[in-house]
Design a protein around this motif. Structure first.
Motif, PDB file in Angstrom:
ATOM      1  N   GLN A  90       0.812  -1.212   0.000  1.00 22.55           N
ATOM      2  CA  GLN A  90       0.000   0.000   0.000  1.00 22.55           C
ATOM      3  C   GLN A  90       0.853   1.273   0.000  1.00 22.55           C
ATOM      4  OE1 GLN A  90      -3.361   0.324  -0.493  1.00 22.55           O
ATOM      5  NE2 GLN A  90      -3.036  -1.830  -0.992  1.00 22.55           N
ATOM      6  N   ILE A  91       1.848   1.321   0.861  1.00 21.96           N
ATOM      7  CA  ILE A  91       2.685   2.524   0.916  1.00 21.96           C
ATOM      8  C   ILE A  91       3.515   2.672  -0.357  1.00 21.96           C
ATOM      9  CG2 ILE A  91       4.619   3.619   2.117  1.00 21.96           C
ATOM     10  CD1 ILE A  91       3.400   2.639   4.735  1.00 21.96           C
ATOM     11  N   LEU A 116       3.256   5.751  -2.995  1.00 17.21           N
ATOM     12  CA  LEU A 116       4.455   6.457  -3.451  1.00 17.21           C
ATOM     13  C   LEU A 116       4.516   6.494  -4.974  1.00 17.21           C
ATOM     14  CD1 LEU A 116       7.230   7.739  -2.991  1.00 17.21           C
ATOM     15  CD2 LEU A 116       8.181   5.434  -2.780  1.00 17.21           C
ATOM     16  N   ALA A 117       4.227   5.345  -5.605  1.00 18.29           N
ATOM     17  CA  ALA A 117       4.213   5.299  -7.074  1.00 18.29           C
ATOM     18  C   ALA A 117       3.189   6.277  -7.629  1.00 18.29           C
ATOM     19  CB  ALA A 117       3.900   3.882  -7.549  1.00 18.29           C
ATOM     20  N   GLU A 141      -2.478  -5.028  -7.397  1.00 18.00           N
ATOM     21  CA  GLU A 141      -3.746  -4.351  -7.132  1.00 18.00           C
ATOM     22  C   GLU A 141      -3.615  -3.208  -6.127  1.00 18.00           C
ATOM     23  OE1 GLU A 141      -7.232  -6.443  -6.220  1.00 18.00           O
ATOM     24  OE2 GLU A 141      -7.270  -7.628  -8.063  1.00 18.00           O
ATOM     25  N   ALA A 142      -2.490  -3.127  -5.444  1.00 22.06           N
ATOM     26  CA  ALA A 142      -2.351  -2.181  -4.329  1.00 22.06           C
ATOM     27  C   ALA A 142      -2.654  -0.724  -4.672  1.00 22.06           C
ATOM     28  CB  ALA A 142      -0.960  -2.303  -3.720  1.00 22.06           C
ATOM     29  N   PRO A 143      -2.263  -0.204  -5.842  1.00 26.50           N
ATOM     30  CA  PRO A 143      -2.519   1.232  -6.095  1.00 26.50           C
ATOM     31  C   PRO A 143      -3.961   1.593  -6.412  1.00 26.50           C
ATOM     32  CG  PRO A 143      -0.646   0.408  -7.394  1.00 26.50           C
ATOM     33  CD  PRO A 143      -1.379  -0.779  -6.870  1.00 26.50           C
ATOM     34  N   GLY A 196      -1.665  10.558  -2.334  1.00 26.62           N
ATOM     35  CA  GLY A 196      -1.366   9.168  -2.672  1.00 26.62           C
ATOM     36  C   GLY A 196      -0.814   8.397  -1.489  1.00 26.62           C
ATOM     37  N   LEU A 197       0.137   8.976  -0.771  1.00 27.98           N
ATOM     38  CA  LEU A 197       0.742   8.307   0.377  1.00 27.98           C
ATOM     39  C   LEU A 197      -0.285   8.093   1.481  1.00 27.98           C
ATOM     40  CD1 LEU A 197       3.256   7.161   1.728  1.00 27.98           C
ATOM     41  CD2 LEU A 197       3.791   9.468   2.541  1.00 27.98           C
ATOM     42  N   THR A 198      -1.147   9.085   1.716  1.00 28.46           N
ATOM     43  CA  THR A 198      -2.181   8.934   2.740  1.00 28.46           C
ATOM     44  C   THR A 198      -3.131   7.796   2.383  1.00 28.46           C
ATOM     45  OG1 THR A 198      -2.076  11.304   3.206  1.00 28.46           O
ATOM     46  CG2 THR A 198      -3.997  10.115   4.013  1.00 28.46           C
TER      47      THR A 198
END
Length: 430
Positions: free
Chosen positions: A68-69, A73-74, A118-120, A368-370
């Protein structure tokens, strides 16, 4: 005369964007859930034990949570268009590869890879909400795309079972993966941030900006990642409280995605396939909860002008409804059990509004990071809940304690939103 008319009448390009992410979210949940549909035939062919299959189910959540993090970041580095389309194509390829798995090792590896890819998705959705929609439309927009994850499970399950019965479990993965790859290419071709889109006019940009949207989100300063920034985010009560609450609410969702069919079969003697529409009622109820939660939230904000009331009240109400799942321990009628489960899952659908709340409070430079941190905390439930429920059922031979566990978590989530989150306002970091 045409230009002034165009300026006076805002375009509605954001609705087309909403349609894109609605389909993408539906595909996201379908691709992670099809293994449950394929499991009976898959385990028989590959001779996989129930214990090992449990680890295979869980493998997705290990990497999904861990990524997730990095996914957030991406998103902050690459932007929404490249990150979303790339993620969609990549996770669809790994879904497709499930169909050629020849052994446990390959299947386990593809599940791990699917979680990373799938994370992003949800951080991208959160960023798009914050960019394209004014605050008083975000909850409804969130409910429209989020309902896909529930409606897909409710209405597409019979189709997915038919594919397995007619063409085999491998064909199911090949079909789902191919569909996702095609849509990933469509996403890349069609999506643009507000400041880059040719479909949005100046009047709509002004409308979005006036309502608190980040209409020029593609132009904000890119800030390098650091764990210090993660610690800063988690030190803010809004983000910490919402993350705890979402973990607790997500535990109810995970139960329905993993253990609910087994509960019906072993605890209640109900066959999932023969039960048909009766058994999918909780999923339909969850879809209604998502839609109603968004409508009520935006209505409350318009009527009261308070984001605290508009965002937190429906979420807390949903968590309290989710806690009623424990009542199933005390009834004998299967009809009543389904009714109780439907009420609980309806409440969990309302909790999905947490994604709207986090888009309201996320620092502008760290959207995005949040989203990544928030989704990491929420999806730890995908690791913890199946294991804890399995241990309880294995040790006691009953779901009695498991349903109590889910109910207690829902109450803890309500407490977090009431007492920890505080004011729903955008966080400013030094």
């Amino acid at each position: 005369m045409r230009a002034p008319t165009d300026m006076l009448r805002p375009t509605r390009a954001r609705l087309g964007v909403l349609a894109l992410i609605s389909v993408a979210t539906l595909i996201n949940y379908m691709d992670r859930a099809v293994i449950g549909v394929a499991a009976p035939a898959l385990t028989a062919e590959l001779k996989i034990s129930p214990e090992m299959m449990g680890f295979i189910f869980s493998a997705f959540s290990w990497t999904y949570a861990a990524a997730q993090i990095p996914g957030g970041l991406a998103l902050d580095r690459l932007g929404t268009r490249i990150t979303y389309a790339g993620s969609l194509v990549l996770w669809s390829v790994f879904t497709l590869l499930h169909g050629i798995a020849a052994n446990v090792g390959m299947l386990f590896g593809f599940r791990l890879a699917l979680g990373v890819a799938e994370a992003p998705c949800y951080p991208c959705n959160s960023r798009i909400l914050s960019s394209w929609f004014p605050q008083d439309e975000r909850a409804r927009a969130n409910s429209v795309y989020a309902v896909g994850q529930y409606a897909g499970l409710a209405f597409f399950s019979p189709v997915l079972f038919w594919v397995v019965g007619s063409f085999g479990w491998r064909a199911l993965f090949l079909m789902a993966g191919s569909l996702g790859v095609i849509f990933g290419l469509i996403m890349y071709a069609r999506y643009r941030d507000p400041g880059e889109s040719r479909r949005v006019n100046a009047a709509e940009l002004d409308y979005i900006r006036a309502g608190g949207g980040l209409a020029v989100s593609g132009q904000e300063e890119k800030i390098p990642f650091s764990w210090a920034n993660v610690r800063k985010l988690m030190s803010r009560r809004q983000i910490l409280g919402a993350s705890i609450g979402q973990f607790c609410g997500n535990s109810t969702l995970v139960f329905f995605l993993t253990w609910f069919p087994t509960y019906l079969a072993t605890e209640r003697g109900m066959d999932w396939l023969k039960s048909g529409t009766f058994a999918v009622m909780p999923y339909i109820a969850a879809s209604a909860g998502v839609l109603l939660g968004g409508q009520v939230s935006d209505l409350l904000i318009r009527r009261t002008g308070s984001a605290n009331i508009g965002r937190k009240l429906p979420i807390v109400a949903g968590l309290l409804l989710a806690s009623t799942i424990v009542a199933a321990n005390f009834v004998q009628s299967n009809t009543l059990v389904i009714a109780i489960m439907s009420v609980a899952f309806f409440g969990q659908g309302m909790v999905n509004l947490g994604w709207t709340l986090i888009s309201d409070v996320a620092p502008r430079q760290f959207i995005g990071l949040t989203g990544g941190v928030f989704n990491l905390c929420a999806n730890l439930a995908g690791i913890v809940t199946p294991i804890v429920v399995g241990l309880i059922v294995g040790q006691t031979g009953s779901f009695y304690g498991a349903l109590a566990f889910i109910a207690v978590l829902a109450l803890v989530g309500a407490v977090a939103y009431i007492f920890i989150v505080g004011d729903v306002r955008r966080v400013e970091l030094d």
